[in-house]
Design a protein around this motif. Structure first.
Motif, PDB file in Angstrom:
ATOM      1  N   TYR A 111      14.629  58.664  23.992  1.00 20.83           N
ATOM      2  CA  TYR A 111      15.547  58.282  24.682  1.00 20.83           C
ATOM      3  C   TYR A 111      15.186  57.083  25.741  1.00 20.83           C
ATOM      4  O   TYR A 111      14.048  57.353  26.233  1.00 20.83           O
ATOM      5  CB  TYR A 111      15.842  59.544  25.643  1.00 20.83           C
ATOM      6  CG  TYR A 111      16.895  60.771  24.924  1.00 20.83           C
ATOM      7  CD1 TYR A 111      17.347  60.612  23.687  1.00 20.83           C
ATOM      8  CD2 TYR A 111      16.462  61.841  25.689  1.00 20.83           C
ATOM      9  CE1 TYR A 111      18.021  61.541  23.180  1.00 20.83           C
ATOM     10  CE2 TYR A 111      17.532  63.103  24.981  1.00 20.83           C
ATOM     11  CZ  TYR A 111      17.871  62.903  24.105  1.00 20.83           C
ATOM     12  OH  TYR A 111      18.657  64.059  23.439  1.00 20.83           O
ATOM     13  N   ALA A 112      16.104  56.353  25.876  1.00 18.67           N
ATOM     14  CA  ALA A 112      15.854  55.335  26.929  1.00 18.67           C
ATOM     15  C   ALA A 112      17.096  55.262  28.042  1.00 18.67           C
ATOM     16  O   ALA A 112      16.920  54.596  29.117  1.00 18.67           O
ATOM     17  CB  ALA A 112      15.776  54.200  26.540  1.00 18.67           C
ATOM     18  N   GLY A 113      18.124  55.956  27.652  1.00 14.66           N
ATOM     19  CA  GLY A 113      19.145  55.729  28.665  1.00 14.66           C
ATOM     20  C   GLY A 113      20.477  56.687  28.255  1.00 14.66           C
ATOM     21  O   GLY A 113      20.768  57.005  27.052  1.00 14.66           O
ATOM     22  N   LEU A 114      21.233  56.860  29.133  1.00 13.24           N
ATOM     23  CA  LEU A 114      22.536  57.459  29.038  1.00 13.24           C
ATOM     24  C   LEU A 114      23.602  56.224  29.277  1.00 13.24           C
ATOM     25  O   LEU A 114      23.449  55.766  30.259  1.00 13.24           O
ATOM     26  CB  LEU A 114      23.043  58.698  29.978  1.00 13.24           C
ATOM     27  CG  LEU A 114      21.974  59.886  29.662  1.00 13.24           C
ATOM     28  CD1 LEU A 114      22.353  60.945  30.693  1.00 13.24           C
ATOM     29  CD2 LEU A 114      22.328  60.439  28.083  1.00 13.24           C
ATOM     30  N   LEU A 115      24.725  56.188  28.635  1.00 12.97           N
ATOM     31  CA  LEU A 115      25.684  55.285  28.961  1.00 12.97           C
ATOM     32  C   LEU A 115      26.794  56.020  29.143  1.00 12.97           C
ATOM     33  O   LEU A 115      27.277  57.049  28.204  1.00 12.97           O
ATOM     34  CB  LEU A 115      25.911  54.173  27.678  1.00 12.97           C
ATOM     35  CG  LEU A 115      24.955  53.264  27.277  1.00 12.97           C
ATOM     36  CD1 LEU A 115      25.345  52.411  26.255  1.00 12.97           C
ATOM     37  CD2 LEU A 115      24.604  52.392  28.647  1.00 12.97           C
ATOM     38  N   TYR A 116      27.688  56.008  30.056  1.00 13.09           N
ATOM     39  CA  TYR A 116      28.959  56.854  30.370  1.00 13.09           C
ATOM     40  C   TYR A 116      30.192  55.970  30.132  1.00 13.09           C
ATOM     41  O   TYR A 116      30.261  54.597  30.428  1.00 13.09           O
ATOM     42  CB  TYR A 116      28.990  57.164  31.869  1.00 13.09           C
ATOM     43  CG  TYR A 116      27.907  58.542  31.902  1.00 13.09           C
ATOM     44  CD1 TYR A 116      28.632  59.940  31.825  1.00 13.09           C
ATOM     45  CD2 TYR A 116      26.641  58.179  32.322  1.00 13.09           C
ATOM     46  CE1 TYR A 116      27.683  60.927  31.957  1.00 13.09           C
ATOM     47  CE2 TYR A 116      25.854  59.495  32.738  1.00 13.09           C
ATOM     48  CZ  TYR A 116      26.286  60.742  32.433  1.00 13.09           C
ATOM     49  OH  TYR A 116      25.340  61.687  32.735  1.00 13.09           O
ATOM     50  N   ALA A 117      31.089  56.510  29.316  1.00 15.43           N
ATOM     51  CA  ALA A 117      32.254  55.637  29.021  1.00 15.43           C
ATOM     52  C   ALA A 117      33.438  56.525  29.249  1.00 15.43           C
ATOM     53  O   ALA A 117      33.364  57.558  28.904  1.00 15.43           O
ATOM     54  CB  ALA A 117      32.096  55.008  27.735  1.00 15.43           C
ATOM     55  N   THR A 118      34.470  55.927  29.576  1.00 15.10           N
ATOM     56  CA  THR A 118      35.925  56.668  29.785  1.00 15.10           C
ATOM     57  C   THR A 118      37.005  55.389  29.415  1.00 15.10           C
ATOM     58  O   THR A 118      36.626  54.290  29.373  1.00 15.10           O
ATOM     59  CB  THR A 118      35.959  57.136  31.073  1.00 15.10           C
ATOM     60  OG1 THR A 118      37.166  58.034  31.154  1.00 15.10           O
ATOM     61  CG2 THR A 118      36.293  56.166  32.187  1.00 15.10           C
ATOM     62  N   LYS A 119      38.245  55.846  29.307  1.00 14.85           N
ATOM     63  CA  LYS A 119      39.085  54.758  29.059  1.00 14.85           C
ATOM     64  C   LYS A 119      39.780  54.173  30.345  1.00 14.85           C
ATOM     65  O   LYS A 119      39.810  54.890  31.545  1.00 14.85           O
ATOM     66  CB  LYS A 119      40.297  55.497  28.545  1.00 14.85           C
ATOM     67  CG  LYS A 119      40.493  55.775  27.034  1.00 14.85           C
ATOM     68  CD  LYS A 119      41.798  55.744  26.355  1.00 14.85           C
ATOM     69  CE  LYS A 119      41.703  55.583  24.991  1.00 14.85           C
ATOM     70  NZ  LYS A 119      42.926  55.862  24.264  1.00 14.85           N
ATOM     71  N   ILE A 120      39.555  52.921  30.286  1.00 17.37           N
ATOM     72  CA  ILE A 120      40.156  52.136  31.833  1.00 17.37           C
ATOM     73  C   ILE A 120      41.312  51.435  31.007  1.00 17.37           C
ATOM     74  O   ILE A 120      41.134  50.237  30.119  1.00 17.37           O
ATOM     75  CB  ILE A 120      39.004  51.498  32.215  1.00 17.37           C
ATOM     76  CG1 ILE A 120      37.746  52.198  32.439  1.00 17.37           C
ATOM     77  CG2 ILE A 120      39.481  50.389  33.451  1.00 17.37           C
ATOM     78  CD1 ILE A 120      37.992  53.032  33.690  1.00 17.37           C
ATOM     79  N   LYS A 121      42.317  51.371  31.471  1.00 18.08           N
ATOM     80  CA  LYS A 121      43.657  50.728  31.181  1.00 18.08           C
ATOM     81  C   LYS A 121      43.709  50.787  29.756  1.00 18.08           C
ATOM     82  O   LYS A 121      44.048  49.751  29.054  1.00 18.08           O
ATOM     83  CB  LYS A 121      43.703  49.137  31.612  1.00 18.08           C
ATOM     84  CG  LYS A 121      43.436  49.300  33.150  1.00 18.08           C
ATOM     85  CD  LYS A 121      43.483  47.624  33.766  1.00 18.08           C
ATOM     86  CE  LYS A 121      43.491  47.757  35.082  1.00 18.08           C
ATOM     87  NZ  LYS A 121      43.461  46.484  35.938  1.00 18.08           N
ATOM     88  N   GLY A 122      43.533  52.054  29.155  1.00 19.25           N
ATOM     89  CA  GLY A 122      43.732  51.904  27.510  1.00 19.25           C
ATOM     90  C   GLY A 122      42.635  51.826  26.814  1.00 19.25           C
ATOM     91  O   GLY A 122      42.742  51.899  25.669  1.00 19.25           O
ATOM     92  N   ASP A 123      41.596  51.174  27.222  1.00 15.96           N
ATOM     93  CA  ASP A 123      40.411  50.812  26.453  1.00 15.96           C
ATOM     94  C   ASP A 123      39.268  51.514  26.910  1.00 15.96           C
ATOM     95  O   ASP A 123      38.949  51.778  28.023  1.00 15.96           O
ATOM     96  CB  ASP A 123      40.303  49.406  26.326  1.00 15.96           C
ATOM     97  CG  ASP A 123      41.238  48.248  26.048  1.00 15.96           C
ATOM     98  OD1 ASP A 123      41.829  48.748  24.908  1.00 15.96           O
ATOM     99  OD2 ASP A 123      41.629  47.304  26.494  1.00 15.96           O
TER     100      ASP A 123
END
Length: 186
Positions: A111-123
């Motif tokens: 492991y070197a990291g976590l990336l958090y993602a979510t929808k912003i304006k549909g993307d």
């Protein structure tokens, strides 16, 4: 709503762009490197009051000879995506976490990291990056905020898509196995 497979594709596409950027640091002109940074930034969304930037760069204006010397020290690896976890978050709604490996041959299997993602304006957009807190004993792996939005305590995972177990450190593999089984245990 995205399927976990779509999120896996998103994170993998980002890691492809990240790798191209890392390669450009050691072998390409400033113009090409800046283009790689721009391509990387299309995956990111900095919420107001936060900073987000790709993890690659170098001083501008390096000569071909300097780049050649720099590239002789590189031991680059394409980052691995070990796992994607979906959460239902009161602040973000659906939130996805990508567990990624290092960008060097010596760190690629851990492991070197976590990336958090979510929808912003549909993307889908990456909104935060975390790194392992090496001051705390693993497992579980403890994470500290690196850049972007700060995440509060996340609830139990809604879904987990385990891709490949990290093999560089036993504590990372144990953490991966525990999280992989978190949804199955409910």
């Amino acid at each position: 709503m995205n399927s976990l497979e779509d999120v896996v594709k998103f994170f993998k596409a980002y890691l492809d762009v990240d790798y191209a950027g890392n390669v450009a640091v050691y072998s390409e002109s400033d113009e090409v490197l800046n283009g790689r940074r721009d391509a990387s930034m299309k995956f990111w969304h900095a919420v107001p009051g936060t900073f987000l930037s790709p993890g690659f760069g170098r001083p501008m204006g390096m000569t071909a000879e300097q780049l050649s010397q720099l590239s002789a020290t590189a031991n680059l690896a394409h980052r691995k995506l070990f796992m994607v976890v979906e959460y239902s978050d009161p602040t973000w709604g659906i939130l996805y976490t990508g567990y990624i490996g290092g960008d060097r041959e010596t760190t690629a299997q851990s492991y070197a990291g976590l990336l958090y993602a979510t929808k912003i304006k549909g993307d889908l957009k990456i909104i935060a990056h975390y790194r392992e807190d090496i001051d705390k004993v693993s497992p579980p792996v403890h994470w500290r905020h690196s850049q972007g939005a700060e995440m509060t305590s996340l609830a139990t995972p809604v879904a987990v898509r385990a891709l490949e177990a990290p093999t560089g450190r036993a504590a990372h593999r144990q953490d991966w196995e525990t999280l992989r089984n978190a949804v199955a245990d409910r």
